[in-house]
Design a protein around this motif. Structure first.
Motif, PDB file in Angstrom:
ATOM      1  N   PHE A   1      89.940  32.382  45.777  1.00  0.00           N
ATOM      2  CA  PHE A   1      88.413  32.573  45.836  1.00  0.00           C
ATOM      3  C   PHE A   1      87.652  32.856  46.994  1.00  0.00           C
ATOM      4  CE2 PHE A   1      84.309  30.507  45.707  1.00  0.00           C
ATOM      5  CZ  PHE A   1      83.451  30.875  44.483  1.00  0.00           C
ATOM      6  N   ARG A   2      87.153  33.935  46.967  1.00  0.00           N
ATOM      7  CA  ARG A   2      86.805  34.623  48.116  1.00  0.00           C
ATOM      8  C   ARG A   2      84.967  35.091  48.370  1.00  0.00           C
ATOM      9  NH1 ARG A   2      91.515  37.382  46.989  1.00  0.00           N
ATOM     10  NH2 ARG A   2      93.237  36.612  48.377  1.00  0.00           N
ATOM     11  N   LYS A   3      84.451  34.558  47.062  1.00  0.00           N
ATOM     12  CA  LYS A   3      83.178  34.789  47.109  1.00  0.00           C
ATOM     13  C   LYS A   3      82.417  34.257  48.267  1.00  0.00           C
ATOM     14  CE  LYS A   3      82.909  35.464  42.037  1.00  0.00           C
ATOM     15  NZ  LYS A   3      82.242  34.881  40.732  1.00  0.00           N
ATOM     16  N   GLU A   4      81.504  35.142  48.697  1.00  0.00           N
ATOM     17  CA  GLU A   4      80.535  34.643  49.684  1.00  0.00           C
ATOM     18  C   GLU A   4      79.183  34.029  49.259  1.00  0.00           C
ATOM     19  OE1 GLU A   4      81.117  34.874  52.711  1.00  0.00           O
ATOM     20  OE2 GLU A   4      83.075  36.061  52.433  1.00  0.00           O
ATOM     21  N   GLU A   5      78.521  33.355  49.871  1.00  0.00           N
ATOM     22  CA  GLU A   5      77.267  32.602  49.413  1.00  0.00           C
ATOM     23  C   GLU A   5      76.270  33.573  48.484  1.00  0.00           C
ATOM     24  OE1 GLU A   5      74.847  30.508  52.175  1.00  0.00           O
ATOM     25  OE2 GLU A   5      76.415  29.294  52.945  1.00  0.00           O
ATOM     26  N   SER A   6      76.277  34.933  48.801  1.00  0.00           N
ATOM     27  CA  SER A   6      75.270  35.863  48.020  1.00  0.00           C
ATOM     28  C   SER A   6      75.995  36.004  46.926  1.00  0.00           C
ATOM     29  CB  SER A   6      75.000  36.893  48.837  1.00  0.00           C
ATOM     30  OG  SER A   6      76.245  37.583  49.240  1.00  0.00           O
TER      31      SER A   6
ATOM     32  N   THR B   1      77.387  31.210  39.205  1.00  0.00           N
ATOM     33  CA  THR B   1      77.542  30.239  38.149  1.00  0.00           C
ATOM     34  C   THR B   1      78.113  28.913  38.740  1.00  0.00           C
ATOM     35  OG1 THR B   1      79.935  30.516  38.023  1.00  0.00           O
ATOM     36  CG2 THR B   1      78.507  32.257  36.545  1.00  0.00           C
ATOM     37  N   PHE B   2      77.800  28.014  38.142  1.00  0.00           N
ATOM     38  CA  PHE B   2      78.240  26.413  38.229  1.00  0.00           C
ATOM     39  C   PHE B   2      79.652  26.449  38.803  1.00  0.00           C
ATOM     40  CE2 PHE B   2      74.300  24.625  36.514  1.00  0.00           C
ATOM     41  CZ  PHE B   2      73.900  23.944  37.520  1.00  0.00           C
ATOM     42  N   MET B   3      80.567  27.252  38.178  1.00  0.00           N
ATOM     43  CA  MET B   3      81.897  27.076  38.448  1.00  0.00           C
ATOM     44  C   MET B   3      82.052  27.758  39.792  1.00  0.00           C
ATOM     45  SD  MET B   3      85.372  28.728  36.514  1.00  0.00           S
ATOM     46  CE  MET B   3      86.776  28.561  37.025  1.00  0.00           C
ATOM     47  N   ASP B   4      81.388  28.677  40.080  1.00  0.00           N
ATOM     48  CA  ASP B   4      81.231  29.524  41.534  1.00  0.00           C
ATOM     49  C   ASP B   4      80.936  28.302  42.615  1.00  0.00           C
ATOM     50  OD1 ASP B   4      82.349  31.669  40.535  1.00  0.00           O
ATOM     51  OD2 ASP B   4      80.328  32.740  40.614  1.00  0.00           O
ATOM     52  N   MET B   5      80.070  27.588  42.206  1.00  0.00           N
ATOM     53  CA  MET B   5      79.463  26.607  43.284  1.00  0.00           C
ATOM     54  C   MET B   5      80.614  25.343  43.479  1.00  0.00           C
ATOM     55  SD  MET B   5      75.518  26.039  41.509  1.00  0.00           S
ATOM     56  CE  MET B   5      74.261  27.647  41.454  1.00  0.00           C
ATOM     57  N   TRP B   6      81.076  25.056  42.222  1.00  0.00           N
ATOM     58  CA  TRP B   6      82.192  23.879  42.547  1.00  0.00           C
ATOM     59  C   TRP B   6      83.214  24.456  43.273  1.00  0.00           C
ATOM     60  CZ3 TRP B   6      81.742  19.130  42.165  1.00  0.00           C
ATOM     61  CH2 TRP B   6      80.688  18.616  41.212  1.00  0.00           C
TER      62      TRP B   6
END
Length: 217
Positions: A88-93, A97-102
């Motif tokens: 999981f390498r997504k940056e804040e920007s 989704t809620f899954m990304d947040m968790w």
């Protein structure tokens, strides 16, 4: 209803044995036969390693039991949800989704000092409150625990007072009802006495004593 088993797992801990044990606990005690309905069970593994080096971008795996011979799902009430944090390498920007947040929280929890603005405080605030408490100094932790104890004790006293007040109110209400009913009986007895009915008969009909009726004027 879904029953969740959450593990911060290594490779050897992702086991069907753990899931089968959880399924076993769902069987009603004393139940015989195989007609009962079991709830769905999901094993959620939060992994600190990549499952497959060839799939370096895949961070979420939705796994089911599969019958290879018939090429169909074998059992639809058991699933494995695996989250591979290194992938999981997504940056804040990029968090949408809620899954990304968790996943972001799971991966960066040790570095975060406050709730990022893109997180919903109503959902994630408790996690950070728990983190702040766990980092308290020994003396501060004791003070915090004592404050919780005082709060629980005060709430217990309040609830006890409420219960006692309700009980006293019910008791008072019953006494008032009995007093009112007795007064109605005495009033009826006096009317019957004035009409010349035998006192003994009046007493038997209304559930009063002869002495009570004789005193009526």
């Amino acid at each position: 209803m879904e029953n969740l088993t959450i593990r911060n797992s290594s490779r050897h801990e992702i086991s069907a044995v753990r899931s089968s044990r959880l399924i076993h606990t769902l069987v009603p005690r004393g139940h015989k036969g195989n007609t009962y309905e079991l709830s769905e069970v999901y094993f959620i593994g939060i992994l600190d390693f990549a499952l497959d080096s060839a799939a370096s971008d895949q961070y979420y795996y939705d796994v089911v039991l599969y019958d290879r011979e018939h090429k169909v799902q074998f059992y639809n009430k058991l699933g494995y949800k695996l989250l591979s944090l290194p992938n999981f390498r997504k940056e804040e920007s990029e968090i949408k989704t809620f899954m990304d947040m968790w996943l972001y929280v799971f991966k960066h929890m040790s570095q975060l000092r406050e709730i990022p603005k893109f997180l919903d405080k109503r959902v994630f605030g408790l996690i950070f409150d728990i983190g702040e408490v766990s980092n308290l100094k020994v003396e501060d932790m004791k003070a915090y625990e004592w404050s919780l104890k005082d709060k629980r004790d005060a709430e217990s006293i309040r609830l006890t007072a409420v219960r006692q007040g309700l009980q006293e109110g019910l008791h008072k209400g019953r006494l008032e009802e009995r007093t009112k009913a007795k007064a109605e009986k005495l009033k009826s007895a006096l009317n019957l006495k004035k009409r010349g009915l035998p006192i003994k008969d009046i007493a038997e009909d209304l559930g009063l004593t002869v002495e009570e009726i004789e005193k009526l004027k």
